[in-house]
Design a protein around this motif. Sequence first.
Motif, short mmCIF file in Angstrom:
data_model
loop_
_atom_site.label_atom_id
_atom_site.label_comp_id
_atom_site.label_asym_id
_atom_site.label_seq_id
_atom_site.Cartn_x
_atom_site.Cartn_y
_atom_site.Cartn_z
N HIS A 61 -0.72 4.71 8.78
CA HIS A 61 -1.85 4.77 7.86
C HIS A 61 -2.63 3.46 7.89
O HIS A 61 -2.04 2.38 7.74
CB HIS A 61 -1.37 5.01 6.43
N ARG A 62 -3.93 3.55 8.07
CA ARG A 62 -4.78 2.37 7.90
C ARG A 62 -4.93 2.11 6.40
O ARG A 62 -5.37 2.98 5.65
CB ARG A 62 -6.15 2.59 8.52
N VAL A 63 -4.53 0.91 5.97
CA VAL A 63 -4.73 0.50 4.59
C VAL A 63 -5.60 -0.76 4.64
O VAL A 63 -5.26 -1.74 5.30
CB VAL A 63 -3.39 0.21 3.88
N VAL A 64 -6.72 -0.71 3.94
CA VAL A 64 -7.70 -1.79 4.08
C VAL A 64 -7.19 -3.11 3.53
O VAL A 64 -7.28 -4.14 4.19
CB VAL A 64 -9.04 -1.40 3.41
N HIS A 65 -6.64 -3.11 2.31
CA HIS A 65 -6.33 -4.39 1.67
C HIS A 65 -4.83 -4.53 1.38
O HIS A 65 -4.24 -3.73 0.68
CB HIS A 65 -7.09 -4.52 0.35
N LYS A 121 -1.24 0.23 -4.83
CA LYS A 121 -1.96 0.62 -6.05
C LYS A 121 -2.38 -0.60 -6.85
O LYS A 121 -3.48 -0.65 -7.41
CB LYS A 121 -1.08 1.54 -6.90
N ASN A 122 -1.53 -1.61 -6.90
CA ASN A 122 -1.85 -2.84 -7.64
C ASN A 122 -3.03 -3.59 -7.01
O ASN A 122 -3.64 -4.44 -7.67
CB ASN A 122 -0.63 -3.76 -7.70
N LEU A 123 -3.34 -3.26 -5.75
CA LEU A 123 -4.44 -3.92 -5.06
C LEU A 123 -5.75 -3.11 -5.13
O LEU A 123 -6.72 -3.47 -4.48
CB LEU A 123 -4.06 -4.16 -3.59
N PHE A 124 -5.75 -2.04 -5.93
CA PHE A 124 -6.95 -1.21 -6.05
C PHE A 124 -8.17 -2.04 -6.44
O PHE A 124 -9.27 -1.81 -5.95
CB PHE A 124 -6.74 -0.11 -7.10
N SER A 125 -7.99 -3.01 -7.33
CA SER A 125 -9.13 -3.79 -7.82
C SER A 125 -9.76 -4.63 -6.72
O SER A 125 -10.95 -4.97 -6.80
CB SER A 125 -8.70 -4.70 -8.98
N LEU A 126 -9.00 -4.97 -5.68
CA LEU A 126 -9.54 -5.77 -4.58
C LEU A 126 -10.29 -4.91 -3.56
O LEU A 126 -11.14 -5.42 -2.83
CB LEU A 126 -8.41 -6.54 -3.87
N ALA A 127 -9.95 -3.63 -3.49
CA ALA A 127 -10.64 -2.72 -2.55
C ALA A 127 -10.79 -1.36 -3.21
O ALA A 127 -10.16 -0.38 -2.81
CB ALA A 127 -9.86 -2.61 -1.25
N PRO A 128 -11.64 -1.26 -4.25
CA PRO A 128 -11.74 -0.03 -5.03
C PRO A 128 -12.26 1.17 -4.26
O PRO A 128 -12.00 2.32 -4.63
CB PRO A 128 -12.68 -0.41 -6.18
N LEU A 129 -13.02 0.94 -3.18
CA LEU A 129 -13.56 2.04 -2.40
C LEU A 129 -12.60 2.51 -1.30
O LEU A 129 -12.75 3.61 -0.77
CB LEU A 129 -14.89 1.64 -1.75
N ASN A 133 -8.67 1.34 -0.91
CA ASN A 133 -7.24 1.49 -1.15
C ASN A 133 -6.85 2.78 -1.87
O ASN A 133 -5.83 3.38 -1.53
CB ASN A 133 -6.68 0.27 -1.89
N PRO A 134 -7.62 3.25 -2.86
CA PRO A 134 -7.25 4.52 -3.51
C PRO A 134 -7.17 5.70 -2.55
O PRO A 134 -6.14 6.41 -2.53
CB PRO A 134 -8.33 4.70 -4.58
N PRO A 135 -8.21 5.94 -1.70
CA PRO A 135 -8.05 7.05 -0.74
C PRO A 135 -6.98 6.76 0.31
O PRO A 135 -6.35 7.71 0.82
CB PRO A 135 -9.43 7.19 -0.11
N ASN A 136 -6.77 5.48 0.68
CA ASN A 136 -5.68 5.15 1.60
C ASN A 136 -4.35 5.60 1.03
O ASN A 136 -3.52 6.21 1.73
CB ASN A 136 -5.63 3.65 1.87
#
Length: 395
Positions: free
Chosen positions: A90-94, A114-122, A124-127
Motif C-alpha cells: 500500500h502506498r501511504v503518503v505520510h 490514523k494519528n497522522l491524518f492531520s498531517l495528510a488529510p487528503l 492518509n484517510p483513503p490510504n
Amino acid sequence: MKNILVINSGSSSLKFQLIQIPSETVLASGLVERIGLEGAKLHYKTKNFSGSREFAVPNHAVALKAVTDMLLDNEKGVVKNPEEISAIGHRVVHGGNTFSKTTVIDEKVKKAIKNLFSLAPLHNPPNLKGIEVAEKLFPDAPQVAVFDTAFHSSIPEKASKYAIPDKFYEKEHIQLYGFHGTSHKYVTENAQNYLQQEKAKIISIHLGNGCSITAVKDGKSIDHSLGFGPVNGLIMGTRSGDIDQSVIFYMVEQLGYSIQEVSEILHHKSGMYGLTGYSDLRDIEAAAARGNKQCQLALEMNAYRIKKYIGAYAAAMNGVDAIVFTAGIGENSSMIRKMVCADMDYFGIKLDEKQNELRSKEIRKISSENSKVKILVVPTNEELEIARQVMELVS
C-alpha cells in the motif's frame, strides 16, 4: 515467483498493479476512478485484454472488490484464487516521524497512520481505507505500507528543521517531511546503475501535476523542496510552490479571506492554473506557441524556479554528477527540459537538443558529450518500487 498486488488508494480513486516478482512482470493494472461520484469507471488491462466499464462505486470496498473480481475472472483474470497473491503493498503518503522504512501492517501501524491524518488529510484517510478493505478481501496476504516520506527521513536536521520556536518541533513535530519519496528513490537508484556510480551526487526533478526536487547524495536524500505539506517549492499544476508568508497574512488580515479560502487558493487555484487558467502543461505549451504572453511567462517562471533549486542543491552537495527528469512532465516535455538546462554553462550543464526531442520509455541520456553534468530522463515506476520493497520485506 511471487505475485505482489500494489494499491494506491486516493480520495476518489484506486490505482492498482499486480506485479510478478522477481521477473517484474506486470500481470494486470488499472484504475477505479470517481469513487463515490456519478460516472465511476473501472479501467483494467492485462497482456491479452484492455477495457473499461462504468458502474456504481459508492466506496472503496466496492472498488477493490470489483478489482479483485477482475483479477479472478475466468476469462479476463490472471490468478485463480486470492491465495495466489503473496502480499499487498500500500502506498501511504505520510509516515511522519513514526515510519522511516517499509513496514508490515498490524493494528498498531494502522493506529499510527490514523494519528497522522492531520498531517495528510487528503491522502492518509483513503490510504488507511484501502488497507482495511484489502485485509478483508485478502485475509491471508501480508499487508505492507510503503511511505512516501520514508526516503526523506535521511535529510539532516540542519535541512529539515524550521527556524521557529523549538516547542513546535519537539511537541508538534513541525518539520520538513517531503513527498514523492518512492519516485525519487526509484529514479535515483536507476540513474546510479546507469552511470555505474555507487556514489553519486544526483538532483532528481519530479515534474507532474505535483512537483518536487531532491538532492540525493550517495543514494540518500539530503534535501527536498516539499516540506511539512505538499504546497512548497516548485511551481505546480494548481499549487503555488514557494511564497512569502507575509502574503498569507495580508490576504487574511487586509483582504478579508478566511484561512480556509487562502488554503484553497494556494492548493487548488494557484501554480500554472493561477497564472494561465490551464493546469495541464500541454495546453500551456500550445497556448505559448500561439503567442499567449501569460503562458510564455508562466513557463519561464516554472523553469526559473527549478534552476534556482538546482543551484541550491549543487551548493548543498558541493557538486552534481547528474540531473534526472522524471514523471509526466519531466519525461515528456522537451520544452521544460530545454528551458531548465539553458544558460547553465557555469555548472557544466549542456543539453543535446536532438536527443532531448526524442521519445522513449527507457532511461536515456540527453546531455551533450562535452557536458560535465549528465542529464538523464528516467521514467518513474512507483508501483514497481513498492513491489520491490514489499518483496524484500516479506521474502
